[in-house]
Enzyme design. Structure first.
Site, PDB file in Angstrom:
ATOM      1  N   ASN A   9       0.881  -1.164   0.000  1.00  0.00           N
ATOM      2  CA  ASN A   9       0.000   0.000   0.000  1.00  0.00           C
ATOM      3  C   ASN A   9       0.920   1.216   0.000  1.00  0.00           C
ATOM      4  O   ASN A   9       1.512   1.538   1.024  1.00  0.00           O
ATOM      5  CB  ASN A   9      -0.888  -0.018   1.255  1.00  0.00           C
ATOM      6  N   TRP A  10       1.024   1.836  -1.155  1.00  0.00           N
ATOM      7  CA  TRP A  10       1.956   2.965  -1.287  1.00  0.00           C
ATOM      8  C   TRP A  10       1.436   4.227  -0.609  1.00  0.00           C
ATOM      9  O   TRP A  10       2.160   5.206  -0.503  1.00  0.00           O
ATOM     10  CB  TRP A  10       2.220   3.248  -2.776  1.00  0.00           C
ATOM     11  N   LYS A  11       0.151   4.230  -0.228  1.00  0.00           N
ATOM     12  CA  LYS A  11      -0.464   5.427   0.353  1.00  0.00           C
ATOM     13  C   LYS A  11      -0.236   6.617  -0.599  1.00  0.00           C
ATOM     14  O   LYS A  11      -0.234   6.420  -1.811  1.00  0.00           O
ATOM     15  CB  LYS A  11       0.068   5.664   1.768  1.00  0.00           C
ATOM     16  N   HIS A  94      -9.423   1.494   4.831  1.00  0.00           N
ATOM     17  CA  HIS A  94      -8.149   1.610   5.557  1.00  0.00           C
ATOM     18  C   HIS A  94      -8.358   2.529   6.769  1.00  0.00           C
ATOM     19  O   HIS A  94      -9.120   3.489   6.692  1.00  0.00           O
ATOM     20  CB  HIS A  94      -7.066   2.170   4.623  1.00  0.00           C
ATOM     21  N   GLU A  96      -6.657   4.854   7.903  1.00  0.00           N
ATOM     22  CA  GLU A  96      -6.396   6.281   7.640  1.00  0.00           C
ATOM     23  C   GLU A  96      -7.619   6.934   6.999  1.00  0.00           C
ATOM     24  O   GLU A  96      -7.923   8.095   7.243  1.00  0.00           O
ATOM     25  CB  GLU A  96      -5.141   6.431   6.755  1.00  0.00           C
ATOM     26  N   GLU A 166      -5.242  -4.838  10.551  1.00  0.00           N
ATOM     27  CA  GLU A 166      -4.189  -3.850  10.783  1.00  0.00           C
ATOM     28  C   GLU A 166      -4.442  -3.134  12.108  1.00  0.00           C
ATOM     29  O   GLU A 166      -5.230  -2.175  12.153  1.00  0.00           O
ATOM     30  CB  GLU A 166      -4.176  -2.812   9.657  1.00  0.00           C
ATOM     31  N   GLY A 172       2.845   2.252  10.787  1.00  0.00           N
ATOM     32  CA  GLY A 172       3.825   3.327  10.645  1.00  0.00           C
ATOM     33  C   GLY A 172       4.575   3.669  11.914  1.00  0.00           C
ATOM     34  O   GLY A 172       5.237   4.693  11.999  1.00  0.00           O
ATOM     35  N   SER A 212       3.660  -2.269  10.183  1.00  0.00           N
ATOM     36  CA  SER A 212       5.120  -2.384  10.329  1.00  0.00           C
ATOM     37  C   SER A 212       5.664  -3.752   9.909  1.00  0.00           C
ATOM     38  O   SER A 212       6.592  -4.271  10.524  1.00  0.00           O
ATOM     39  CB  SER A 212       5.544  -2.031  11.762  1.00  0.00           C
ATOM     40  N   GLY A 233       2.926  -1.162   4.228  1.00  0.00           N
ATOM     41  CA  GLY A 233       2.983   0.267   3.925  1.00  0.00           C
ATOM     42  C   GLY A 233       4.407   0.693   3.604  1.00  0.00           C
ATOM     43  O   GLY A 233       4.912   0.462   2.497  1.00  0.00           O
ATOM     44  N   GLY A 234       5.077   1.280   4.568  1.00  0.00           N
ATOM     45  CA  GLY A 234       6.413   1.869   4.372  1.00  0.00           C
ATOM     46  C   GLY A 234       7.394   0.947   3.654  1.00  0.00           C
ATOM     47  O   GLY A 234       8.119   1.392   2.759  1.00  0.00           O
TER      48      GLY A 234
END
Ligand code: 13P
Length: 250
Positions: A9-11, A94, A96, A166, A172, A212, A233-234
């Site tokens: 997930n590149w956000k 998600h 966010e 999640e 993150g 993470s 993610g990251g």
């Protein structure tokens, strides 16, 4: 046996030229995996990513969609639009989006139905806050989110829904749920599905862990009984790191 599904997930990251270079770099590194490899990219990268990923085993997904097909919804993108350019997957709900854009369990449910109506495969996110976890409400929260998300779907649709567990406190932050904890939460989600749709269907649903995930913890997480891969993610923004997550078993 359930297949592993590993999705990035590149956000709100990556410009089209970066997306294309990333996919060109990733493709040879993951070509031999048995896992389903998905990159969920910003809308502006979708078309470039789809073209670059042609003739690779990398699938492309979006990060959100609206539940209506079309209409006066300035700034929104519909399932029909995603499907029309060849998108296969879409992240829905998600944390966010729930936190910053007022998404609720009910809008998540509408979006999942609209995704299926357009032959898109939804990756549906559930997860508890730190506060909810500390008062022992993790199971209650994630099973309720799951139940409402899947409400009114056919058995076949439930079977084809990917769920991403999640925990919000792990996103993150560098804090990962222990493999045992994550596995137990995912078992609770699977039991909730079994209660409503039967064990046979529950056993087929892919349930990922997210929060993470990195190359150094992927193997431990993905070797448990119920974690069927990850939503990353990251660590999905770096080619080598993401490839090492996909190739966690090697
Ligand atoms: P991180 O892997 O950066 O913690 O993000 C997880 C996530 O939100 C994936 O959807």
């Amino acid at each position: 046996m359930r297949r592993k599904v590993i999705a990035g997930n590149w956000k709100m990251n990556m410009l089209p030229n970066e997306a294309m270079a990333f996919i060109e770099g990733l493709a040879p590194l993951v070509k031999n995996t048995d896992a389903e490899v998905i990159l969920c990219v910003p809308y502006t990268d979708l078309f470039y990513s789809l073209l670059t990923a042609q003739e690779t085993n990398i699938k492309i997904g979006a990060q959100n969609m609206h539940w209506e097909e079309s209409g006066a919804y300035t700034g929104e993108v519909s399932g029909q639009m995603l499907k029309s350019i060849g998108v296969e997957y879409v992240i829905i709900g998600h944390s966010e989006r729930r936190q910053y854009f007022n998404e609720t369990d009910e809008t998540v449910n509408k979006k999942i139905k609209a995704a299926f109506a357009n032959e898109l495969k939804p990756i549906v996110c559930v997860g508890e806050t730190l506060e909810q976890r500390e008062v022992g409400k993790t199971e209650e929260v994630i099973t309720a989110q799951t139940k409402i998300a899947l409400d009114g779907l056919t058995e076949e649709q439930v079977e084809n829904t990917i769920i991403a567990y999640e925990p919000i406190w792990a996103i993150g932050t560098g804090k990962t749920a222990t493999a045992e904890d994550a596995n137990n939460s995912i078992k609770a989600i699977r039991n909730e599905i079994a209660k409503n749709y039967g064990q046979n269907i529950a056993d087929k649903v892919i349930i990922q862990y997210g929060g993470s995930v990195k190359a150094s913890n992927a193997k431990e997480l993905f070797s448990t009984s119920d974690i069927d891969g990850g939503l990353v993610g990251g660590a999905s923004l770096k080619v080598e790191e993401f490839a090492n997550i996909v190739n966690y078993s090697i």
